[in-house]
Design an enzyme around this catalytic site. Structure first.
Site, PDB file in Angstrom:
ATOM      1  N   ASP A 128       0.837  -1.208   0.000  1.00 59.91           N
ATOM      2  CA  ASP A 128       0.000   0.000   0.000  1.00 59.91           C
ATOM      3  C   ASP A 128       0.871   1.257   0.000  1.00 59.91           C
ATOM      4  O   ASP A 128       0.538   2.258  -0.651  1.00 59.91           O
ATOM      5  CB  ASP A 128      -0.913   0.014   1.228  1.00 59.91           C
ATOM      6  CG  ASP A 128      -1.996  -1.049   1.154  1.00 59.91           C
ATOM      7  OD1 ASP A 128      -2.180  -1.634   0.074  1.00 59.91           O
ATOM      8  OD2 ASP A 128      -2.654  -1.287   2.185  1.00 59.91           O
ATOM      9  N   PHE A 147       2.153   1.872  -3.444  1.00 59.95           N
ATOM     10  CA  PHE A 147       1.043   2.365  -4.267  1.00 59.95           C
ATOM     11  C   PHE A 147       0.792   3.846  -3.987  1.00 59.95           C
ATOM     12  O   PHE A 147       0.616   4.651  -4.912  1.00 59.95           O
ATOM     13  CB  PHE A 147      -0.219   1.543  -3.991  1.00 59.95           C
ATOM     14  CG  PHE A 147      -1.408   1.953  -4.812  1.00 59.95           C
ATOM     15  CD1 PHE A 147      -1.663   1.359  -6.034  1.00 59.95           C
ATOM     16  CD2 PHE A 147      -2.286   2.940  -4.371  1.00 59.95           C
ATOM     17  CE1 PHE A 147      -2.757   1.727  -6.813  1.00 59.95           C
ATOM     18  CE2 PHE A 147      -3.379   3.315  -5.129  1.00 59.95           C
ATOM     19  CZ  PHE A 147      -3.611   2.706  -6.349  1.00 59.95           C
ATOM     20  N   ASP A 148       0.778   4.205  -2.717  1.00 59.72           N
ATOM     21  CA  ASP A 148       0.522   5.600  -2.346  1.00 59.72           C
ATOM     22  C   ASP A 148       1.601   6.536  -2.882  1.00 59.72           C
ATOM     23  O   ASP A 148       1.309   7.674  -3.297  1.00 59.72           O
ATOM     24  CB  ASP A 148       0.429   5.734  -0.828  1.00 59.72           C
ATOM     25  CG  ASP A 148      -0.817   5.061  -0.263  1.00 59.72           C
ATOM     26  OD1 ASP A 148      -1.775   4.861  -1.030  1.00 59.72           O
ATOM     27  OD2 ASP A 148      -0.820   4.730   0.940  1.00 59.72           O
ATOM     28  N   SER A 165     -36.862  -4.968 -16.624  1.00 61.61           N
ATOM     29  CA  SER A 165     -36.743  -5.830 -15.448  1.00 61.61           C
ATOM     30  C   SER A 165     -37.003  -7.278 -15.850  1.00 61.61           C
ATOM     31  O   SER A 165     -37.584  -7.553 -16.902  1.00 61.61           O
ATOM     32  CB  SER A 165     -37.748  -5.400 -14.376  1.00 61.61           C
ATOM     33  OG  SER A 165     -39.062  -5.417 -14.907  1.00 61.61           O
ATOM     34  N   LEU A 166     -36.563  -8.205 -15.006  1.00 61.28           N
ATOM     35  CA  LEU A 166     -36.758  -9.626 -15.271  1.00 61.28           C
ATOM     36  C   LEU A 166     -38.013 -10.131 -14.592  1.00 61.28           C
ATOM     37  O   LEU A 166     -38.445  -9.605 -13.559  1.00 61.28           O
ATOM     38  CB  LEU A 166     -35.552 -10.429 -14.766  1.00 61.28           C
ATOM     39  CG  LEU A 166     -34.208 -10.165 -15.444  1.00 61.28           C
ATOM     40  CD1 LEU A 166     -33.131 -11.045 -14.816  1.00 61.28           C
ATOM     41  CD2 LEU A 166     -34.280 -10.401 -16.933  1.00 61.28           C
ATOM     42  N   ASP A 173     -27.917  -8.109  -5.159  1.00 60.85           N
ATOM     43  CA  ASP A 173     -28.932  -7.215  -4.611  1.00 60.85           C
ATOM     44  C   ASP A 173     -28.349  -5.819  -4.471  1.00 60.85           C
ATOM     45  O   ASP A 173     -27.928  -5.400  -3.391  1.00 60.85           O
ATOM     46  CB  ASP A 173     -29.413  -7.743  -3.254  1.00 60.85           C
ATOM     47  CG  ASP A 173     -30.700  -7.071  -2.807  1.00 60.85           C
ATOM     48  OD1 ASP A 173     -31.392  -6.497  -3.662  1.00 60.85           O
ATOM     49  OD2 ASP A 173     -31.010  -7.137  -1.610  1.00 60.85           O
ATOM     50  N   GLU A 185     -24.331  -4.426 -11.361  1.00 62.01           N
ATOM     51  CA  GLU A 185     -24.905  -3.943 -10.099  1.00 62.01           C
ATOM     52  C   GLU A 185     -23.842  -3.217  -9.296  1.00 62.01           C
ATOM     53  O   GLU A 185     -22.716  -3.703  -9.152  1.00 62.01           O
ATOM     54  CB  GLU A 185     -25.441  -5.117  -9.262  1.00 62.01           C
ATOM     55  CG  GLU A 185     -26.601  -5.857  -9.875  1.00 62.01           C
ATOM     56  CD  GLU A 185     -27.905  -5.097  -9.763  1.00 62.01           C
ATOM     57  OE1 GLU A 185     -28.261  -4.680  -8.650  1.00 62.01           O
ATOM     58  OE2 GLU A 185     -28.569  -4.928 -10.797  1.00 62.01           O
ATOM     59  N   TYR A 216     -23.661  -8.183 -18.077  1.00 69.07           N
ATOM     60  CA  TYR A 216     -24.246  -8.244 -19.420  1.00 69.07           C
ATOM     61  C   TYR A 216     -23.589  -7.216 -20.315  1.00 69.07           C
ATOM     62  O   TYR A 216     -23.453  -6.049 -19.932  1.00 69.07           O
ATOM     63  CB  TYR A 216     -25.754  -7.983 -19.360  1.00 69.07           C
ATOM     64  CG  TYR A 216     -26.502  -8.359 -20.618  1.00 69.07           C
ATOM     65  CD1 TYR A 216     -26.481  -9.673 -21.096  1.00 69.07           C
ATOM     66  CD2 TYR A 216     -27.227  -7.419 -21.335  1.00 69.07           C
ATOM     67  CE1 TYR A 216     -27.168 -10.028 -22.241  1.00 69.07           C
ATOM     68  CE2 TYR A 216     -27.926  -7.769 -22.482  1.00 69.07           C
ATOM     69  CZ  TYR A 216     -27.886  -9.073 -22.939  1.00 69.07           C
ATOM     70  OH  TYR A 216     -28.567  -9.428 -24.079  1.00 69.07           O
ATOM     71  N   LYS A 259     -30.183 -17.049 -18.129  1.00 66.06           N
ATOM     72  CA  LYS A 259     -30.247 -16.390 -19.431  1.00 66.06           C
ATOM     73  C   LYS A 259     -29.906 -17.392 -20.527  1.00 66.06           C
ATOM     74  O   LYS A 259     -28.949 -18.165 -20.385  1.00 66.06           O
ATOM     75  CB  LYS A 259     -29.248 -15.228 -19.516  1.00 66.06           C
ATOM     76  CG  LYS A 259     -29.421 -14.132 -18.497  1.00 66.06           C
ATOM     77  CD  LYS A 259     -28.263 -13.150 -18.569  1.00 66.06           C
ATOM     78  CE  LYS A 259     -28.343 -12.111 -17.453  1.00 66.06           C
ATOM     79  NZ  LYS A 259     -27.116 -11.306 -17.365  1.00 66.06           N
ATOM     80  N   CYS A 314     -44.413   7.241  27.628  1.00 71.74           N
ATOM     81  CA  CYS A 314     -43.354   7.538  26.672  1.00 71.74           C
ATOM     82  C   CYS A 314     -41.995   7.255  27.308  1.00 71.74           C
ATOM     83  O   CYS A 314     -41.705   7.747  28.413  1.00 71.74           O
ATOM     84  CB  CYS A 314     -43.432   9.004  26.241  1.00 71.74           C
ATOM     85  SG  CYS A 314     -42.071   9.512  25.169  1.00 71.74           S
ATOM     86  N   CYS A 361     -47.101   9.407  21.680  1.00 75.46           N
ATOM     87  CA  CYS A 361     -46.842  10.288  22.813  1.00 75.46           C
ATOM     88  C   CYS A 361     -47.469  11.635  22.475  1.00 75.46           C
ATOM     89  O   CYS A 361     -47.063  12.279  21.493  1.00 75.46           O
ATOM     90  CB  CYS A 361     -45.337  10.439  23.042  1.00 75.46           C
ATOM     91  SG  CYS A 361     -44.930  11.731  24.240  1.00 75.46           S
TER      92      CYS A 361
END
Length: 683
Positions: free
Chosen positions: A31, A34-35, A80-81, A115, A184, A237, A303, A421, A439
């Site tokens: 790292d 890389f920096d 949409s599917l 998701d 996604e 896709y 698919k 409350c 309340c």
């Protein structure tokens, strides 16, 4: 080597290192190294502004500048599917494909269904040109600058190289085709738990699930915030005129060789199948193994692999015939109920929360679940110490779905809903016909006070920028504000405190000052009167014209307004009879807030639209949707949200949704263009 040549070399090296670190999980430098390379590139780019490149690795950090998202039309609609939850539907789909291809052999590509938030990435000459959200399927938001901060999304496609650790990553002379790749945007479980831990420590509202967190992050107006949240992306896709192969699976493998992250690094997450049995083998395997993945998944996508066969099968009105999504059943776990606590919301509604022994569920540690209300608790006959079954539904919000009565502890006590409350001790009330307890101490209960202030400053209300829940909480604890009227007494010196926040303090005070011009109907909504939403606030403002007439209205007079029922009328009169509320209103008036409709809104413009119900759909050139709604109302018409046989016509802008268009055609509802509408009203 000249500095400009070094810039080009560093960009290639850093792109390759990003890929090996974030996608392959096999970094070849530390790292720290890389920096150093990144810092060197940043310094060189500052010295050579003529070498500016929007796809430079230095753009990964994002910007703190606000940005307005513009709408972009998709070249290919993002449909949409069709979802299914049982094996028979999968068999039926497979057989329908067989019939559609007239017995021609075909392969099915089996993939995980992530998701997250759907994204379309467009590349030209091997460089990321534009990133657009799904939107309504026809057009979406341009979120390119935010997407550039996601390190697993290539800014430059390394076609013709496998990005080997030797750093022989010179660009190939072969021309890159233009193409679109979809996928996604997700927030990994690790990033999600870290983010919510930070928000909990800051007493900010928690995100309900990784998908909501990813969506909220990607729509942030500051790409700097996006860069800090740790988003990820999986691509699934590819589209274009010059694709590498006719095979969808083969195209994805090619995309992977170009630097795209196609699957997680947890086993065979994508495979081809030629039979229903092979499909179910894949489904059953990942139904169990998905809990070990770094990101949320909720099913399997199937698919037809051949792009030629996909085109032959075509589409229905809403989804492709060549693909289907199989959704997993909600994951369930059993754990012990430790106690029930209660949360108080802005309107005073009290929500019971189950506090449980921690249990792993769908990739996260679950310790709390909502119990909704007293009726929900009684339906399960909940006892403290019960072993309860917990699920995460489609929104991944934990909920109790059952009780293991056989293992109920002896002498356990039933859960009794709170009678007072938990914040201020006031006895709770339950309105007839409602499930929630409230309340009633809306003027002194701290969560209600802070919640009303948060509502007051929100974008759809007074739109006071630069303030948020954590700032409101800070001001409340410091004694700067006790109600919404106190906002207009805040000074720069009070906010600035130790002198380190003058710039932000001036911005906040300026935004508060600007809110004095917010129209009357939004002021009515901003007051936060229980049950009074945007629509009802607008109807009340248009009917009574000013705050004095609204305050003087009886319950009967209020109910004469369309959409105002008995409960809302009772809450309105109760609000205006409270002396503390009246004092706040007097202070708001003294501070210059709009307490009546503008002169142009006072009288109807015409009765041209009297008796007509109008739906607004699409994007408009001359006025906003809200402005057209006002025109319709001022000319006697009625705005409605959905199309029915009673709809008079549709005010149709560009890119009207396909589903609305189809329904309008089916019912014979006429469309009116923006210009024709304006001509009719002579605006």
């Amino acid at each position: 080597m000249e500095e400009k040549e070094r810039i080009v070399q560093l960009r290639k090296e850093l792109h390759a290192h990003n890929y090996r670190y974030y996608v392959q999980n096999s970094p070849t430098i530390s790292d720290r190294e890389f920096d150093f390379l990144m810092k060197e590139l940043q310094q060189l780019e500052e010295r050579h502004p003529d070498m500016d490149d929007p796809n430079s690795p230095t753009r990964r950090v994002g910007s703190d500048l606000n940005q307005e998202f513009r709408q972009v039309k998709h070249r290919y609609p993002m449909l949409s599917l069709t979802n299914t939850y049982n094996e028979q539907d999968v068999r039926d789909w497979f057989e329908s494909v067989e019939r559609g291809l007239a017995g021609e052999p075909f392969e099915v590509c089996c993939e995980l269904k992530y998701d997250g938030l759907s994204i379309s990435l467009n590349y030209e000459d091997g460089r990321l040109k534009q990133a657009v959200t799904r939107g309504d399927g026809v057009q979406g938001d341009d979120v390119t600058e935010n997407v550039k901060t996601i390190r697993t999304i290539p800014l430059v496609v390394n076609r013709g190289t496998n990005l080997s650790p030797t750093l022989t990553t010179a660009a190939t002379t072969e021309k890159h085709p233009s193409f679109e790749i979809r996928g996604e945007i997700l927030m990994p479980w690790k990033s999600f738990e870290r983010l919510n831990a930070e928000r909990e420590a800051a007493e900010e509202p928690l995100f309900a699930n990784p998908r909501n967190a990813a969506s909220g992050t990607l729509k942030s107006q500051k790409s700097e915030v996006v860069a800090q949240r740790g988003l990820d992306a999986y691509l699934y896709y590819m589209l274009g005129d010059e694709l590498p192969s006719d095979g969808h699976y083969e195209n994805l493998m090619t995309a992977a060789s170009w630097g795209f992250q196609v699957v997680p690094r947890n086993g065979n997450c994508i495979k081809k199948a030629t039979s229903v049995e092979e499909i179910f083998e894949f489904i059953n395997h990942w139904d169990k193994e998905r809990k070990n993945l770094p990101v949320a998944t909720d099913g399997i996508v199937l698919k037809v692999n051949s792009m030629r066969q996909q085109r032959a099968l075509g589409f229905t009105a809403k989804s492709p015939r060549w693909a289907i999504a199989y959704k997993f059943k909600a994951e369930r776990a059993c754990t012990r109920l430790v106690e029930v606590t209660y949360q108080v919301g802005r309107t005073g509604a009290v929500t019971p929360v189950a506090n449980m022994e921690p249990v792993q569920l769908a990739g996260t540690t679950v310790k709390r679940a909502t119990l909704n209300n007293e009726d929900f608790i009684n339906s399960f006959d909940l006892h403290i110490g019960d072993y309860v079954y917990v699920e995460k539904g489609g929104e991944i919000i934990p909920k109790i779905v059952g009780v293991d009565l056989e293992n109920r502890p002896l002498m356990s006590q039933p859960v009794r809903f709170a009678r007072c409350c938990p914040e201020c001790g006031t006895p709770l009330v339950r309105i007839d016909g409602e499930a929630a307890h409230y309340c009633p101490n809306d003027t002194e209960c701290p969560p209600q006070i802070k919640g009303r202030i948060e509502h007051f400053i929100s974008r759809r209300a007074m739109n006071i920028d630069s303030l948020g829940p954590e700032t409101i909480d800070d001001y409340y604890n410091r004694g700067l504000i006790h109600n919404i009227a106190d906002l207009y007494d805040i000074t720069v010196n009070q906010i600035n405190g130790d002198g380190s926040r003058e710039k932000s303090a001036r911005k906040i005070v300026a935004s508060i000052d600007a809110s004095r011009k917010v129209p009357f109907e939004r002021v009515v909504f901003a007051l936060g009167i229980r049950f009074v939403g945007e629509t009802s606030a607008r109807l009340l403002a248009r009917h009574f014209k000013d705050i004095d007439s609204l305050m003087a209205a009886t319950e009967e007079e209020l109910q004469e307004v369309e959409g105002i029922g008995e409960v809302m009328a009772r809450n309105l009169t109760g609000y205006f009879q409270n002396e503390q509320n009246l004092q706040i209103l007097r202070r708001l008036r003294e501070n210059g807030l709009q307490m009546s409709l503008a002169d142009g809104q006072m009288s109807p413009a015409s009765n041209l639209l009297t008796g007509k119900s109008i739906v607004i759909s699409g994007i408009f050139e001359h006025h906003s949707r809200e402005e057209y709604k006002m025109m319709i109302e001022r000319n006697g018409g009625k705005n409605v949200g959905s199309i029915s046989s009673k709809t008079s016509f549709i005010l149709a802008g560009e890119n009207m949704g396909p589903s609305k268009l189809q329904k309008a055609e089916k019912l014979g509802i006429p469309l009116m263009s923006e210009q024709d509408f304006l001509d009719m009203l002579s605006v």
